[in-house]
Write a protein that holds these residues in place. Structure first.
Motif, PDB file in Angstrom:
ATOM      1  N   ASN B 145       0.842  -1.216   0.000  1.00 54.31           N
ATOM      2  CA  ASN B 145       0.000   0.000   0.000  1.00 54.31           C
ATOM      3  C   ASN B 145       0.868   1.253   0.000  1.00 54.31           C
ATOM      4  OD1 ASN B 145      -2.410  -1.409   0.045  1.00 54.31           O
ATOM      5  ND2 ASN B 145      -2.500  -1.465   2.279  1.00 54.31           N
ATOM      6  N   LEU B 146       1.906   1.221   0.830  1.00 57.23           N
ATOM      7  CA  LEU B 146       2.808   2.373   0.908  1.00 57.23           C
ATOM      8  C   LEU B 146       3.527   2.562  -0.424  1.00 57.23           C
ATOM      9  CD1 LEU B 146       4.108   4.562   2.728  1.00 57.23           C
ATOM     10  CD2 LEU B 146       5.827   2.886   3.376  1.00 57.23           C
ATOM     11  N   GLY B 147       3.962   1.455  -0.990  1.00 54.57           N
ATOM     12  CA  GLY B 147       4.681   1.511  -2.276  1.00 54.57           C
ATOM     13  C   GLY B 147       3.815   2.106  -3.372  1.00 54.57           C
ATOM     14  N   ILE B 148       2.550   1.690  -3.414  1.00 47.52           N
ATOM     15  CA  ILE B 148       1.641   2.216  -4.441  1.00 47.52           C
ATOM     16  C   ILE B 148       1.442   3.717  -4.219  1.00 47.52           C
ATOM     17  CG2 ILE B 148      -0.744   2.169  -5.302  1.00 47.52           C
ATOM     18  CD1 ILE B 148      -0.746  -0.861  -4.562  1.00 47.52           C
ATOM     19  N   SER B 149       1.238   4.087  -2.966  1.00 47.69           N
ATOM     20  CA  SER B 149       0.998   5.495  -2.647  1.00 47.69           C
ATOM     21  C   SER B 149       2.192   6.376  -3.004  1.00 47.69           C
ATOM     22  CB  SER B 149       0.675   5.626  -1.165  1.00 47.69           C
ATOM     23  OG  SER B 149       0.254   6.924  -0.886  1.00 47.69           O
ATOM     24  N   LEU B 150       3.393   5.841  -2.809  1.00 50.13           N
ATOM     25  CA  LEU B 150       4.600   6.634  -3.074  1.00 50.13           C
ATOM     26  C   LEU B 150       5.050   6.533  -4.530  1.00 50.13           C
ATOM     27  CD1 LEU B 150       6.752   5.739   0.078  1.00 50.13           C
ATOM     28  CD2 LEU B 150       5.259   7.707  -0.252  1.00 50.13           C
ATOM     29  N   GLY B 151       4.385   5.687  -5.287  1.00 50.62           N
ATOM     30  CA  GLY B 151       4.771   5.517  -6.699  1.00 50.62           C
ATOM     31  C   GLY B 151       6.026   4.686  -6.851  1.00 50.62           C
ATOM     32  N   VAL B 152       6.297   3.783  -5.884  1.00 51.46           N
ATOM     33  CA  VAL B 152       7.493   2.929  -5.966  1.00 51.46           C
ATOM     34  C   VAL B 152       7.076   1.464  -5.777  1.00 51.46           C
ATOM     35  CG1 VAL B 152       9.159   4.691  -5.286  1.00 51.46           C
ATOM     36  CG2 VAL B 152       7.975   3.412  -3.518  1.00 51.46           C
ATOM     37  N   ARG B 153       5.971   1.134  -6.370  1.00 53.78           N
ATOM     38  CA  ARG B 153       5.368  -0.184  -6.194  1.00 53.78           C
ATOM     39  C   ARG B 153       6.343  -1.328  -6.490  1.00 53.78           C
ATOM     40  NH1 ARG B 153      -0.279  -1.450  -9.188  1.00 53.78           N
ATOM     41  NH2 ARG B 153      -0.650  -3.523  -8.385  1.00 53.78           N
ATOM     42  N   GLU B 154       6.989  -1.234  -7.650  1.00 54.26           N
ATOM     43  CA  GLU B 154       7.863  -2.339  -8.061  1.00 54.26           C
ATOM     44  C   GLU B 154       9.061  -2.478  -7.137  1.00 54.26           C
ATOM     45  OE1 GLU B 154       7.084  -4.638 -10.210  1.00 54.26           O
ATOM     46  OE2 GLU B 154       5.193  -3.546 -10.435  1.00 54.26           O
ATOM     47  N   LEU B 193      -2.012  -5.068  14.009  1.00 55.67           N
ATOM     48  CA  LEU B 193      -1.359  -4.078  13.141  1.00 55.67           C
ATOM     49  C   LEU B 193      -2.399  -3.202  12.449  1.00 55.67           C
ATOM     50  CD1 LEU B 193       0.611  -6.986  12.484  1.00 55.67           C
ATOM     51  CD2 LEU B 193       2.008  -4.966  12.087  1.00 55.67           C
ATOM     52  N   VAL B 194      -2.109  -1.920  12.395  1.00 57.72           N
ATOM     53  CA  VAL B 194      -3.070  -0.949  11.873  1.00 57.72           C
ATOM     54  C   VAL B 194      -2.381  -0.092  10.818  1.00 57.72           C
ATOM     55  CG1 VAL B 194      -4.682   0.880  12.519  1.00 57.72           C
ATOM     56  CG2 VAL B 194      -4.067  -0.850  14.193  1.00 57.72           C
ATOM     57  N   GLN B 195      -3.087   0.191   9.739  1.00 59.86           N
ATOM     58  CA  GLN B 195      -2.554   1.105   8.718  1.00 59.86           C
ATOM     59  C   GLN B 195      -3.638   2.089   8.295  1.00 59.86           C
ATOM     60  OE1 GLN B 195      -1.480  -0.370   4.764  1.00 59.86           O
ATOM     61  NE2 GLN B 195       0.374   0.883   4.808  1.00 59.86           N
ATOM     62  N   SER B 196      -3.211   3.302   7.999  1.00 55.39           N
ATOM     63  CA  SER B 196      -4.174   4.326   7.597  1.00 55.39           C
ATOM     64  C   SER B 196      -3.566   5.220   6.534  1.00 55.39           C
ATOM     65  CB  SER B 196      -4.531   5.188   8.814  1.00 55.39           C
ATOM     66  OG  SER B 196      -4.924   6.486   8.417  1.00 55.39           O
ATOM     67  N   SER B 197      -4.425   5.697   5.635  1.00 52.20           N
ATOM     68  CA  SER B 197      -3.989   6.792   4.772  1.00 52.20           C
ATOM     69  C   SER B 197      -5.159   7.743   4.581  1.00 52.20           C
ATOM     70  CB  SER B 197      -3.495   6.271   3.434  1.00 52.20           C
ATOM     71  OG  SER B 197      -4.568   5.813   2.672  1.00 52.20           O
ATOM     72  N   ARG B 202      -3.095   6.094  -2.305  1.00 57.58           N
ATOM     73  CA  ARG B 202      -3.742   4.814  -2.001  1.00 57.58           C
ATOM     74  C   ARG B 202      -4.468   4.969  -0.668  1.00 57.58           C
ATOM     75  NH1 ARG B 202      -4.982  -0.250  -4.014  1.00 57.58           N
ATOM     76  NH2 ARG B 202      -4.492  -1.943  -2.593  1.00 57.58           N
ATOM     77  N   ARG B 203      -5.795   5.132  -0.703  1.00 60.68           N
ATOM     78  CA  ARG B 203      -6.543   5.365   0.541  1.00 60.68           C
ATOM     79  C   ARG B 203      -6.996   4.042   1.143  1.00 60.68           C
ATOM     80  NH1 ARG B 203      -9.609  10.390  -1.915  1.00 60.68           N
ATOM     81  NH2 ARG B 203      -7.730  11.624  -2.146  1.00 60.68           N
ATOM     82  N   VAL B 204      -6.445   3.765   2.298  1.00 63.29           N
ATOM     83  CA  VAL B 204      -6.782   2.503   2.960  1.00 63.29           C
ATOM     84  C   VAL B 204      -6.923   2.717   4.460  1.00 63.29           C
ATOM     85  CG1 VAL B 204      -5.631   0.984   1.295  1.00 63.29           C
ATOM     86  CG2 VAL B 204      -4.330   1.950   3.188  1.00 63.29           C
ATOM     87  N   ALA B 205      -7.623   1.802   5.085  1.00 61.69           N
ATOM     88  CA  ALA B 205      -7.617   1.695   6.547  1.00 61.69           C
ATOM     89  C   ALA B 205      -7.686   0.208   6.835  1.00 61.69           C
ATOM     90  CB  ALA B 205      -8.805   2.414   7.148  1.00 61.69           C
ATOM     91  N   HIS B 206      -6.687  -0.280   7.530  1.00 65.98           N
ATOM     92  CA  HIS B 206      -6.666  -1.709   7.855  1.00 65.98           C
ATOM     93  C   HIS B 206      -6.444  -1.886   9.345  1.00 65.98           C
ATOM     94  CE1 HIS B 206      -6.618  -3.057   3.751  1.00 65.98           C
ATOM     95  NE2 HIS B 206      -5.513  -2.392   3.469  1.00 65.98           N
ATOM     96  N   ILE B 207      -7.187  -2.812   9.925  1.00 65.91           N
ATOM     97  CA  ILE B 207      -6.903  -3.244  11.293  1.00 65.91           C
ATOM     98  C   ILE B 207      -6.762  -4.762  11.219  1.00 65.91           C
ATOM     99  CG2 ILE B 207      -7.770  -3.388  13.663  1.00 65.91           C
ATOM    100  CD1 ILE B 207      -9.387  -0.825  13.097  1.00 65.91           C
ATOM    101  N   PHE B 208      -5.520  -5.217  11.247  1.00 67.20           N
ATOM    102  CA  PHE B 208      -5.267  -6.653  11.121  1.00 67.20           C
ATOM    103  C   PHE B 208      -5.057  -7.277  12.504  1.00 67.20           C
ATOM    104  CE2 PHE B 208      -4.405  -5.778   6.662  1.00 67.20           C
ATOM    105  CZ  PHE B 208      -4.819  -6.953   6.039  1.00 67.20           C
ATOM    106  N   GLY B 335       1.443  13.783   1.870  1.00 65.82           N
ATOM    107  CA  GLY B 335       1.671  12.849   2.968  1.00 65.82           C
ATOM    108  C   GLY B 335       1.626  11.415   2.453  1.00 65.82           C
ATOM    109  N   HIS B 336       1.711  10.454   3.347  1.00 65.81           N
ATOM    110  CA  HIS B 336       1.740   9.047   2.923  1.00 65.81           C
ATOM    111  C   HIS B 336       1.031   8.194   3.962  1.00 65.81           C
ATOM    112  CE1 HIS B 336       4.850   8.733   5.961  1.00 65.81           C
ATOM    113  NE2 HIS B 336       5.502   9.729   5.381  1.00 65.81           N
TER     114      HIS B 336
END
Lengths: 354, 352
Positions: B145-154, B193-197, B202-208, B335-336
């Motif tokens: 998710n972070l990679g996609i958001s920053l444009g460094v997916r690969e 683990l929690v992630q937010s944007s 890449r807009r996501v919210a995850h609570i794993f 932001g990211h």
């Protein structure tokens, strides 16, 4: 974020009220001394005696005072667009004063307004989205540079056209400002609340001298400035980082002056063939109500009443889910349309009597 | 008096008032601008220019803490001054952050290479213990998710799990690898683990929880309230605080009703600031969270479209829990997504 500086609003409102109460008599004296007065020579004028202008200048001073006070004591609520508003407001007031004394043509006035307000677009009022009353918004892209000045100029002229009876424009602006304040308060929009608190205080203080029988008029300087602040404030706040013109709510709030402006525009179009598009007439709503035999006070109070109801409706519009917005807008449109039909019907009856 | 003269006299009066306004307004405005926390760099540079190096560094530290800049300049400045003051060890800890935010200023493939460079420099600072397969999968999802958001997916896809974890940590992440929720004293026997944007690409919210995503992908503030020992989900919901203050009120009442010791996981998707209330902020504080973001000169949990991920414990002292956030933008740089998590090392977990 809904943490409102209530005391700041109260201070701003009270400060503007006191500024008006203290300065209006000073400007009345100055206007009489300089002979900047309204002489009832034209048939469309309602009053029969000489009344001094310049009653609107205290609005401008209150506004500058508010901007300074917020910057000095509550910088956390200051916004970058406040200063451009001061500059544009100053130019609007200068134009209004010129118009009060030398009678500027409506066309020239409109052109100057559009150029001036177009400039505002590049100083923070970068409106690219128009909010739909049914939820969401749509991007208007570069057209925003046209829509922004047109919208503010429309509100300016709506207020200016309503300035035909003692206490009418001031009262309508007070009601509009109170309605926008309530909506902005609900939405947590501190900047709009500050501007509206200032307008409420300033117009209330002014009404002390302007309500029938008026001892002073706000003149074009006041009417144009009030319209400018009202119109610009509706563009002040940002939703998700983009300024959104939520047209529906302020249009319902200002339904009375806007309807009058639209009807006036329609009449002017009809007169355009005779080359009289920019010539004022005596067919504004308040003129027509007076012609039905109502007194000035009755007309003004009736229009206050209608405006207050519209303000309430606008507040409801801002509260209900977007699925119900259509119903509210339909009700507002029906109320406005019904009002026009009833007015024409009564006019027809009274003409029949004659 | 002629009309022209009247106009000129009144114009002179109005312009004189406006000039007077400017004379008093601008000094005040400049004074306020200098002390605006958002302009901390200018103020710090002024202090440094006056020979107050320690005060200048404090201002930059506070500025970084209150704004989480996504541009490298503040970190570089602090690093320079720390180096000049002989604090090279502290300066070295900023290397990965400086490299990361510098990388975000680069274009396309240069950025990919630069991000990988930042990861390399951060590996030693952010070591990953042995983790379960579920947690490894979660970390990979977060990194993607972070990679996609920053444009460094690969580039991110090609990183090892340890490198991906280092990247998440450098990008404002806040992870505990001993099972403890921050400094609350509460240890979890499971991974959370929690992630937010917020306004990121890449807009996501995850609570794993133990590798299972509890979030629903809707706009607003996602919340999961868990039993600290069993990990049982007590309450789960998403509150669209962007659209309505009633949602903030509903969430505040829900948090209020939770028993002390409950674990709360929070993640913002898109925005949850528009209708934030004092009441809800107080309830979040009640979970050991602290408003850190300086917005309009005041500390808030998050502003419009900020990323915000947090894990707290009901009844903890504010500031002791874990949170991670990133602004919508800083000085024109977007932001990211951010991540926050409690990881219990595999060897120490019951039943492992």
């Amino acid at each position: 974020m809904n943490d409102h500086p209530i005391w700041l609003y109260a201070t701003v409102g009270l400060g503007a009220l006191l500024t008006s109460l203290l300065l209006v008599p000073v400007f009345r004296w100055l206007a009489v001394r300089m002979d900047v007065v309204d002489r009832p020579r034209e048939a469309r004028k309602i009053h029969k005696r000489i009344v001094p202008y310049l009653g609107g200048l205290p609005f401008y001073f209150s506004f500058l005072g508010t901007i300074f006070y917020v910057e000095a004591f509550h910088p956390e609520y200051s916004q970058p667009v406040f200063f451009p508003m001061c500059v544009a407001g100053t130019l609007i007031v200068l134009m209004g004063v010129y118009d009060d004394i030398k009678d500027m043509s409506s066309l020239k006035k409109l052109l100057v307004e559009l150029v001036l307000l177009g400039g505002l677009y590049f100083y923070g009022f970068q409106t690219t989205e128009i909010a739909s009353p049914f939820g969401g918004s749509f991007n208007v892209g570069w057209v925003a540079v046209v829509i922004t000045p047109l919208w503010i100029a429309g509100v300016i002229n709506a207020v200016n056209f309503s300035d035909g009876l003692d206490g009418l424009a001031g009262g309508l602006v007070f009601i509009c400002a109170a309605s926008i304040f309530a909506i902005a308060f609900k939405n947590g929009q501190v900047g709009s609340c500050l501007m509206m608190a200032c307008l409420m205080g300033a117009t209330l203080g002014f009404l002390r001298y302007n309500f029938n029988p008026a001892s002073i008029f706000m003149g074009d300087a006041g009417a144009l400035f009030l319209g400018f602040v009202l119109g610009a404030t509706t563009l002040l706040e940002k939703q998700k980082g983009v300024t959104t013109i939520a047209l529906a709510v302020p249009m319902v709030v200002m339904a009375v002056p806007i309807l009058d402006t639209i009807l006036s525009f329609y009449r002017r179009l009809q007169r355009a063939r005779q080359g009289k598009f920019f010539t004022p007439d005596r067919n504004h709503l308040h003129h027509r109500l007076l012609d039905l035999g109502l007194t000035q006070r009755q007309v003004v109070l009736a229009l206050y009443f209608v405006s207050a109801w519209m303000g309430l409706m606008a507040f409801v519009l801002s509260v209900v889910p977007s699925t119900y917005s259509f119903l509210i807008l339909l009700l507002a449109a029906m109320a406005v349309g019904g009002g026009v039909v009833v007015l024409r019907f009564i006019e027809g009856l009274s003409q029949g009597d004659e | 008096m002629s009309d022209t003269r009247k106009v000129l006299v009144l114009w002179a009066l109005i312009l004189a008032v406006f000039a007077l306004f400017n004379v008093v307004y601008w000094p005040v405005r400049l004074y306020q601008a200098e002390r605006d926390p958002a302009n901390f760099m200018k103020y710090a540079q002024k202090l440094h220019g006056q020979g107050q190096a320690a005060a200048a560094m404090d201002v930059v530290r506070q500025g970084i803490a209150g704004h989480h800049p996504t541009a490298s300049a503040p970190y570089e400045q602090l690093q320079d001054w720390l180096g000049a003051a002989g604090k090279s060890e502290e300066a070295a800890t900023l290397n990965p952050t400086v490299a990361f935010y510098r990388a975000l200023g680069e274009r396309d493939h240069v950025r990919e290479v630069a991000v990988c460079g930042a990861v390399e420099s951060g590996l030693a600072l952010h070591p990953l213990p042995s983790v379960s397969a579920e947690t490894a999968g979660t970390l990979r999802t977060f990194a993607a998710n972070l990679g996609i958001s920053l444009g460094v997916r690969e580039a991110v896809r090609g990183l090892s799990l340890e490198q991906q974890y280092a990247l998440l940590s450098i990008a404002g992440g806040n992870f505990s690898t001993n099972g403890e929720i921050g400094r609350t004293g509460v240890k979890l026997p499971y991974d959370l683990l929690v992630q937010s944007s917020g306004g990121a690409e890449r807009r996501v919210a995850h609570i794993f929880l133990r590798g299972r995503d509890l979030s629903t992908g809707e706009r607003g503030l996602h919340v999961a309230i868990l039993d600290p020992q069993s990990g049982q989900v007590v309450q789960l919901g998403v509150f669209d605080v962007w659209s309505s203050a009633k949602e903030a009120e509903r969430m505040a009442r829900m948090l209020e009703s939770m028993p002390p010791g409950s674990v709360g996981a929070f993640a913002v998707l898109d925005d949850a600031s528009a209708n934030m209330t004092d009441d809800l902020e107080a309830q979040l504080r009640g979970f050991g969270l602290l408003p850190e973001a300086m917005i309009q000169r005041r500390p808030r949990f998050f502003g419009m479209r900020y990323s915000f991920a947090a894990i707290g414990v009901k009844g903890a002292i504010p500031g002791k829990a874990m949170q991670a956030w990133s602004p919508d933008a800083y000085d024109g740089t977007p932001g990211h997504p951010v991540a926050c998590g409690v990881i219990t090392p595999v060897a120490g977990r019951a039943g492992a």
